[in-house]
Design a protein around this motif. Structure first.
Motif, PDB file in Angstrom:
ATOM      1  N   PRO A  12       6.139  -3.280  10.499  1.00 26.25           N
ATOM      2  CA  PRO A  12       5.843  -4.203   9.396  1.00 26.25           C
ATOM      3  C   PRO A  12       5.603  -3.475   8.073  1.00 26.25           C
ATOM      4  N   ASP A  13       5.132  -2.225   8.161  1.00 32.24           N
ATOM      5  CA  ASP A  13       4.920  -1.458   6.924  1.00 32.24           C
ATOM      6  C   ASP A  13       6.246  -1.189   6.214  1.00 32.24           C
ATOM      7  N   ALA A  14       7.303  -0.995   7.010  1.00 29.59           N
ATOM      8  CA  ALA A  14       8.622  -0.748   6.405  1.00 29.59           C
ATOM      9  C   ALA A  14       9.124  -1.999   5.692  1.00 29.59           C
ATOM     10  N   VAL A  15       8.817  -3.151   6.274  1.00 29.14           N
ATOM     11  CA  VAL A  15       9.206  -4.413   5.627  1.00 29.14           C
ATOM     12  C   VAL A  15       8.473  -4.548   4.291  1.00 29.14           C
ATOM     13  N   LEU A  16       7.186  -4.261   4.330  1.00 26.53           N
ATOM     14  CA  LEU A  16       6.390  -4.353   3.101  1.00 26.53           C
ATOM     15  C   LEU A  16       6.887  -3.350   2.053  1.00 26.53           C
ATOM     16  N   LEU A  17       7.232  -2.180   2.527  1.00 25.54           N
ATOM     17  CA  LEU A  17       7.705  -1.147   1.594  1.00 25.54           C
ATOM     18  C   LEU A  17       9.022  -1.571   0.940  1.00 25.54           C
ATOM     19  N   ALA A  18       9.881  -2.188   1.731  1.00 29.19           N
ATOM     20  CA  ALA A  18      11.147  -2.682   1.174  1.00 29.19           C
ATOM     21  C   ALA A  18      10.874  -3.778   0.134  1.00 29.19           C
ATOM     22  N   ALA A  21       9.675  -2.091  -2.971  1.00 31.20           N
ATOM     23  CA  ALA A  21      10.799  -1.473  -3.698  1.00 31.20           C
ATOM     24  C   ALA A  21      11.623  -2.532  -4.419  1.00 31.20           C
ATOM     25  N   GLY A  22      11.622  -3.748  -3.863  1.00 26.87           N
ATOM     26  CA  GLY A  22      12.370  -4.838  -4.485  1.00 26.87           C
ATOM     27  C   GLY A  22      11.620  -5.511  -5.619  1.00 26.87           C
ATOM     28  N   GLY A  23      10.403  -5.058  -5.900  1.00 20.10           N
ATOM     29  CA  GLY A  23       9.662  -5.580  -7.047  1.00 20.10           C
ATOM     30  C   GLY A  23       8.532  -6.530  -6.701  1.00 20.10           C
ATOM     31  N   ASP A  24       8.277  -6.723  -5.399  1.00 20.98           N
ATOM     32  CA  ASP A  24       7.198  -7.630  -4.985  1.00 20.98           C
ATOM     33  C   ASP A  24       5.842  -6.958  -5.231  1.00 20.98           C
ATOM     34  N   ARG A  25       5.057  -7.551  -6.120  1.00 19.08           N
ATOM     35  CA  ARG A  25       3.775  -6.940  -6.489  1.00 19.08           C
ATOM     36  C   ARG A  25       2.726  -7.077  -5.385  1.00 19.08           C
ATOM     37  N   HIS A  26       2.849  -8.130  -4.578  1.00 17.80           N
ATOM     38  CA  HIS A  26       1.840  -8.339  -3.531  1.00 17.80           C
ATOM     39  C   HIS A  26       2.028  -7.369  -2.360  1.00 17.80           C
ATOM     40  N   ALA A  27       3.248  -6.894  -2.200  1.00 21.78           N
ATOM     41  CA  ALA A  27       3.530  -6.010  -1.069  1.00 21.78           C
ATOM     42  C   ALA A  27       2.707  -4.727  -1.160  1.00 21.78           C
ATOM     43  N   GLN A  33      -4.075  -2.158   1.692  1.00 25.64           N
ATOM     44  CA  GLN A  33      -5.087  -2.654   2.639  1.00 25.64           C
ATOM     45  C   GLN A  33      -4.834  -2.121   4.047  1.00 25.64           C
ATOM     46  N   ARG A  34      -3.569  -2.045   4.425  1.00 22.64           N
ATOM     47  CA  ARG A  34      -3.232  -1.648   5.791  1.00 22.64           C
ATOM     48  C   ARG A  34      -3.359  -0.145   6.013  1.00 22.64           C
ATOM     49  N   LEU A  35      -2.924   0.624   5.021  1.00 26.15           N
ATOM     50  CA  LEU A  35      -2.772   2.064   5.264  1.00 26.15           C
ATOM     51  C   LEU A  35      -3.906   2.923   4.720  1.00 26.15           C
ATOM     52  N   THR A  36      -4.471   2.518   3.599  1.00 29.80           N
ATOM     53  CA  THR A  36      -5.448   3.397   2.937  1.00 29.80           C
ATOM     54  C   THR A  36      -6.661   3.747   3.816  1.00 29.80           C
ATOM     55  N   PRO A  37      -7.274   2.803   4.515  1.00 26.99           N
ATOM     56  CA  PRO A  37      -8.458   3.185   5.304  1.00 26.99           C
ATOM     57  C   PRO A  37      -8.145   4.259   6.348  1.00 26.99           C
TER      58      PRO A  37
END
Lengths: 194, 129
Positions: A12-18, A21-27, A33-37
């Motif tokens: 799911p992180d790859a989906v968010l990353l894509a 990259a496509g300009g989605d600010r919420h991604a 939230q998912r990765l930083t902790p």
């Protein structure tokens, strides 16, 4: 290409990353939230320094933002890639800070007074984190990724760039060293009555 | 408690790992903010349109003229020298043929006299003096 597609679906992180990259600010907010902790936790345990751990986390995340447009989902899971980047940044900093660190095959024969007298009244968490700080860096990295972040050995091998067998060996040696370091504190840590 | 009894077991260590895993990794808000700002900045940088290629500045006439003259000088100098030499040879031959210059006239001139007077070492080279 099927493999890359499957990887994206299972990551799911790859989906968010894509999406990022496509300009989605919420991604990006979701990725933070998912990765930083997890990355901050790893950096804190490897560096034993909160401020440096934060710098490493920010730097690792910055590299993630920069690679986003060129991300190849077939390469690795996003979290694996990020763990590897953060680990390498930590190792670089640690080496600059402590050039004469203990050798990888270092084992504790007898616990030193400094270790055995670590702060009275601290919790098991604090005691374990103190003991972790005394492990050689690679052992610490393997123990943290295996036993605290709960990653599987093949993923740790990918992060550390070593074989699965080497991960198992480092992790086992790390645990042995921790046991030795924490010897004599069984009662203090509340394990005496077990 | 004897030494072996005091040693932590594998289970004890696993329980300590469990305790650490249960601790939430608190991320300071300031760090979250820094990371979010990095993300926005990188995204904005990529969404900016590619800058158009800058048009080539028009060539200025004087520098191009100067360059042309410079190029021509490389060619003109040897051509000019060759032409001057050929002209001199042709004119000398023509003057001799038409009696305008003769050896006697040359040797009797003031130039030959002054040379011979001031530089006696040259006399050997002057035929008929």
């Amino acid at each position: 290409m099927k493999m890359a597609f499957d990887q994206t679906v299972s990551d799911p992180d790859a989906v968010l990353l894509a999406r990022y990259a496509g300009g989605d600010r919420h991604a990006s907010a979701e990725l933070v939230q998912r990765l930083t902790p997890r990355i901050l936790g790893l950096a804190r345990r490897l560096l034993q320094d909160g401020a440096e751990a934060e710098d490493v986390t920010q730097e690792a995340m910055l590299r993630l933002w920069r690679i986003a447009p060129d991300w190849d989902p077939g390469r690795a899971r996003v979290s694996t890639w990020l763990y590897r980047v953060a680990s390498n940044l930590c190792i670089d900093r640690q080496r600059r800070k402590k050039p004469a660190e203990l050798a990888e095959d270092w084992e504790v024969a007898d616990p030193t007074p400094d270790v055995t007298h670590v702060m009275q009244g601290r919790t098991r968490v604090a005691a374990l984190e103190d003991a972790l700080a005394h492990l050689p860096l690679r052992q610490r990295q393997a123990v943290v990724l295996r036993h605290l972040d709960g990653l599987a050995n093949p993923e740790i091998a990918e992060i550390m760039g070593i074989s699965v067998e080497a991960v198992e060996s480092l992790s086992a040696r790390g645990k042995r060293t921790l046991t030795t370091l924490l010897s004599g504190r069984k009662e203090e840590l509340g394990f005496a009555d077990d | 408690m004897t030494e072996p009894e005091n040693r932590l077991t594998e289970t004890d260590l696993d329980r300590m790992f469990q305790a650490v895993r249960a601790e939430p990794d608190v991320v300071p808000l300031a760090l979250m903010d820094r990371i979010a700002r990095d993300a926005s900045r990188e995204q904005a940088l990529r969404s900016e349109p590619e800058p158009l290629p800058r048009p080539k500045p028009r060539s200025w006439r004087v520098p191009s003229l100067s360059a042309a003259v410079h190029r021509a000088m490389h060619l003109l100098l040897p051509v000019g020298l060759t032409a001057s030499t050929l002209m001199g040879v042709w004119f000398g031959g023509w003057a001799m043929d038409n009696g305008l210059v003769s050896t006697d006239a040359l040797l009797g001139s003031d130039l030959a006299f002054n040379l011979a007077y001031q530089l006696p070492a040259l006399t050997d080279y002057l035929v008929g003096y």
